[in-house]
Motif scaffolding. Structure first.
Motif, short mmCIF file in Angstrom:
data_model
loop_
_atom_site.label_atom_id
_atom_site.label_comp_id
_atom_site.label_asym_id
_atom_site.label_seq_id
_atom_site.Cartn_x
_atom_site.Cartn_y
_atom_site.Cartn_z
N GLU A 1 32.29 -3.49 -27.97
CA GLU A 1 33.51 -2.89 -28.50
C GLU A 1 34.69 -3.73 -28.07
N GLY A 2 35.57 -4.05 -29.01
CA GLY A 2 36.74 -4.85 -28.67
C GLY A 2 37.37 -5.40 -29.93
N PHE A 3 38.21 -6.43 -29.73
CA PHE A 3 38.96 -6.98 -30.84
C PHE A 3 38.65 -8.48 -31.01
N ASP A 4 39.47 -9.30 -30.41
CA ASP A 4 39.32 -10.74 -30.59
C ASP A 4 38.06 -11.24 -29.87
N LEU A 5 37.48 -12.32 -30.40
CA LEU A 5 36.24 -12.85 -29.84
C LEU A 5 36.27 -14.37 -29.93
N ASP A 6 35.81 -15.02 -28.88
CA ASP A 6 35.63 -16.47 -28.91
C ASP A 6 34.44 -16.81 -28.03
N ILE A 7 33.85 -17.99 -28.26
CA ILE A 7 32.61 -18.35 -27.59
C ILE A 7 32.72 -19.72 -26.95
N ASP A 8 31.75 -20.03 -26.12
CA ASP A 8 31.64 -21.33 -25.46
C ASP A 8 31.44 -22.44 -26.49
N LYS A 9 32.18 -23.53 -26.31
CA LYS A 9 32.08 -24.66 -27.24
C LYS A 9 31.69 -25.95 -26.52
N SER A 10 31.11 -25.83 -25.35
CA SER A 10 30.95 -27.01 -24.51
C SER A 10 29.67 -27.79 -24.72
N GLY A 11 28.61 -27.19 -25.24
CA GLY A 11 27.36 -27.93 -25.26
C GLY A 11 26.40 -27.51 -26.34
N TYR A 12 25.13 -27.66 -26.03
CA TYR A 12 24.04 -27.44 -26.99
C TYR A 12 23.93 -25.98 -27.39
N SER A 13 24.08 -25.09 -26.40
CA SER A 13 23.95 -23.66 -26.66
C SER A 13 25.23 -22.94 -26.25
N THR A 14 25.30 -21.69 -26.64
CA THR A 14 26.45 -20.86 -26.29
C THR A 14 26.12 -20.09 -25.02
N SER A 15 26.74 -20.45 -23.93
CA SER A 15 26.41 -19.84 -22.65
C SER A 15 27.22 -18.58 -22.36
N PHE A 16 28.38 -18.40 -23.01
CA PHE A 16 29.19 -17.21 -22.75
C PHE A 16 30.04 -16.89 -23.97
N ALA A 17 30.56 -15.69 -23.96
CA ALA A 17 31.51 -15.25 -24.99
C ALA A 17 32.66 -14.54 -24.30
N THR A 18 33.85 -14.63 -24.86
CA THR A 18 35.02 -13.92 -24.34
C THR A 18 35.46 -12.92 -25.40
N GLN A 19 35.87 -11.75 -24.94
CA GLN A 19 36.20 -10.67 -25.85
C GLN A 19 37.33 -9.83 -25.29
N LEU A 20 38.26 -9.47 -26.14
CA LEU A 20 39.37 -8.61 -25.78
C LEU A 20 38.95 -7.16 -25.85
N ARG A 21 39.17 -6.43 -24.74
CA ARG A 21 38.78 -5.02 -24.69
C ARG A 21 39.68 -4.16 -25.58
N ASN A 22 39.28 -2.89 -25.70
CA ASN A 22 40.06 -1.95 -26.49
C ASN A 22 41.45 -1.69 -25.91
N ASP A 23 41.61 -1.88 -24.59
CA ASP A 23 42.94 -1.68 -24.00
C ASP A 23 43.90 -2.82 -24.33
N ARG A 24 43.36 -3.93 -24.90
CA ARG A 24 44.13 -5.08 -25.37
C ARG A 24 44.80 -5.87 -24.24
N THR A 25 44.57 -5.52 -22.99
CA THR A 25 45.14 -6.26 -21.88
C THR A 25 44.09 -6.95 -21.01
N THR A 26 42.83 -6.69 -21.27
CA THR A 26 41.74 -7.23 -20.45
C THR A 26 40.78 -8.03 -21.33
N VAL A 27 40.51 -9.26 -20.89
CA VAL A 27 39.54 -10.11 -21.58
C VAL A 27 38.29 -10.23 -20.71
N ASP A 28 37.16 -9.93 -21.28
CA ASP A 28 35.88 -10.03 -20.57
C ASP A 28 35.17 -11.32 -20.95
N MET A 29 34.50 -11.93 -19.98
CA MET A 29 33.60 -13.04 -20.27
C MET A 29 32.19 -12.58 -19.94
N TRP A 30 31.31 -12.51 -20.92
CA TRP A 30 29.95 -12.07 -20.66
C TRP A 30 28.98 -13.18 -21.05
#
Length: 545
Positions: free
Chosen positions: A42-71
């Protein structure tokens, strides 16, 4: 932010990027693409790892719009496998097993964010509704740290740094005078007042030293023990993880009211995390001198006419090296050495525990180039501009380390050498001389005028301790020679300071203002004339794109 700030990518990385771009240019219709894996968040904006062969992490803006999680999305790095996978999808985690690794809290609602690959580590750039922009480090031992900000200073940032400078100067200036003997005579009134104010004893209660000695010592030992627990166990990072886990609770995601149980739990953990960071900051700055003073007083013994032997100077009812005193010394011996050692990495970042990862805590070879403590001090000093209070990034580590050494040595010398006044004042004057010379060699602040003010203040403290040597050498309370000497030196220092402040031109940081006219039009820039020091100490123009 241009390549100078983000770092140049390697040739191999550029070639790989070009290859991926060429492959993506193939004529593939969206309907021909099917998802390999679906992660439900659940969240809004989303972006992913662009560094190599695979995607190792994703970043996502939470519903509160002030916290970005990296999972994390990568189950195992490719280089750890015996047999190469068929494709990057074989490295992904099973949906539902992803966990939040970092939680990046912002000052306001996040409007945009972008993950950038620098060739070394990944960086998240985020912009907020309140006009603040941040650059977050997402890789390495110091991931989760802010290493660049464009924002206004908060109330705490405006009040605490100058207050810390004033309190530190006053605490060190206090030791330039002969410590009060406690007999209440006129010649000790000034030193007595400075003693109480400098050691944060603002309230003058009527109590004996014996009454306050043990409670005061217990409080100091308790503070040291809590500080060691936070540092050794990484409780500051643990609190960050607790808050992140609380946000991941299904109950929190299902609740819609801000005062629901899970939301209250998140608020409580966030407040506890803030208190932890504030506690570490205070222990690493303004509380160092009073705590060391109490510790030194517990180890200092003097002759007693009542007992006919040595007693603790701050507690005449406790005989030296008797069972009770030995127990006190044993506790101090267990806490103090480790406390003073772990104090260094926090002190060089002004007590900000965010810049002291647990894995870098015991890197004690701080004289080596590229040491984590030095890098942390430089990063802390370059995160956000603090106007005239901005530390010189090149010498931030040395400036704060020398200040910490002075805070430790001054109360120790003033307490343990109290019975030999001449030696005491010579050692104090030598320490003040070393601190002044250090500020002359390593300019402490970027602003030249404020740097000169701090240098002359250190010189004035040295002059006061030098007149203290004259005072104890003459041993004449009615002599005006020390007062005249101090007045002359103070007048000379003030005159020198005024001349320097008049001759040094006023400057301000160079800024480059970007004005957006229309979304389709290019951004235009306007420069404001003012110098900016480069890493080599030279003036350079702004060059952001």
């Amino acid at each position: 932010f241009d390549a100078e700030h983000l770092g140049e990518s390697s040739a191999a990385h550029k070639a790989s990027s070009q290859k991926r771009a060429a492959e993506s240019a193939m004529d593939v219709r969206p309907t021909d693409l099917e998802p390999l894996c679906i992660y439900e968040q659940e969240g809004f904006d989303l972006d992913i790892d662009k560094s190599g062969y695979s995607t190792s992490f994703a970043t996502q803006l939470r519903n509160d719009r002030t916290t970005v999680d990296m999972w994390m999305l990568e189950a195992v790095p490719e280089h750890k496998l015996v047999v190469a996978p068929d494709g990057p999808q074989n490295l992904l985690l099973c949906p539902g097993s992803e966990t939040t690794e970092l939680q990046l809290s912002h000052s306001g609602p996040v409007l945009a964010m972008q993950v950038i690959d620098t060739g070394k580590d990944s960086v998240l750039i985020s912009g907020c509704e309140d006009g603040c922009a941040y650059m977050w480090d997402l890789g390495g031992a110091d991931r989760g740290q802010i290493f660049a900000e464009a924002r206004s200073l908060g109330a705490f940032e405006l009040i605490y740094p100058p207050l810390n400078v004033i309190i530190t100067a006053f605490q060190l200036f206090k030791f330039a005078f002969r410590p009060p003997s406690g007999d209440g005579t006129d010649d000790t009134k000034m030193a007595t007042e400075m003693h109480h104010v400098a050691l944060l004893k603002y309230f003058n209660f009527d109590y004996s030293r014996e009454t306050i000695f043990l409670p005061e010592l217990m409080v100091v030992c308790g503070i040291m023990a809590v500080f060691l627990l936070i540092a050794l166990l990484g409780l500051d990072e643990f609190m960050d993880r607790c808050v992140a886990r609380a946000y991941d609770l299904p109950m929190y995601k299902a609740e819609r009211l801000s005062f629901a149980p899970a939301h209250l739990l998140v608020k409580f953990l966030s407040a506890l995390r803030g208190f932890t960071y504030l506690f570490v900051q205070l222990c690493s700055t303004v509380l160092v001198v009073p705590m060391v003073q109490v510790i030194a007083g517990a180890a200092h013994c003097v002759e007693s006419n009542d007992f006919g032997g040595l007693v603790v100077s701050n507690a005449p009812h406790i005989e030296c090296l008797h069972p009770k005193h030995i127990q006190i010394l044993a506790v101090l011996l267990a806490l103090v050495p480790l406390y003073l050692f772990l104090l260094a990495p926090f002190a060089v970042v002004a007590g900000d525990a965010l810049y002291v990862p647990a894995e870098c805590m015991f890197e004690w070879r701080f004289w080596q180039e590229g040491h984590p403590w030095k890098k942390a001090a430089a990063r802390k000093a370059t995160t956000v501009h603090q106007a005239f209070l901005h530390l010189n990034p090149r010498y931030a580590f040395m400036t704060l380390l020398v200040e910490l050494i002075g805070k430790i040595m001054m109360p120790v010398i003033a307490t343990l050498a109290k019975s030999i006044p001449v030696v005491q004042m010579i050692l104090i004057a030598t320490t003040n001389l070393g601190m002044w010379v250090s500020t002359m060699i390593y300019a402490p602040y970027v602003d030249r005028k404020f740097s000169v003010l701090v240098q002359d203040m250190k010189f004035m403290i040295f002059c006061a301790s030098a007149t203290g040597i004259i005072t104890v050498s003459m041993n004449d309370a009615k002599s005006n020679v020390p007062i005249i000497a101090l007045s002359v030196l103070a007048g000379f220092t003030c005159l020198m300071l005024l001349v320097q402040l008049c001759l040094i031109p006023s400057t301000k940081p160079k800024t480059r203002v970007f004005e957006c006219v229309k979304p389709q039009q290019a951004l235009s820039a306007r420069d404001e004339a003012a110098p900016l020091l480069s890493s080599a100490g030279e003036e350079r123009p702004g060059s952001s794109e």
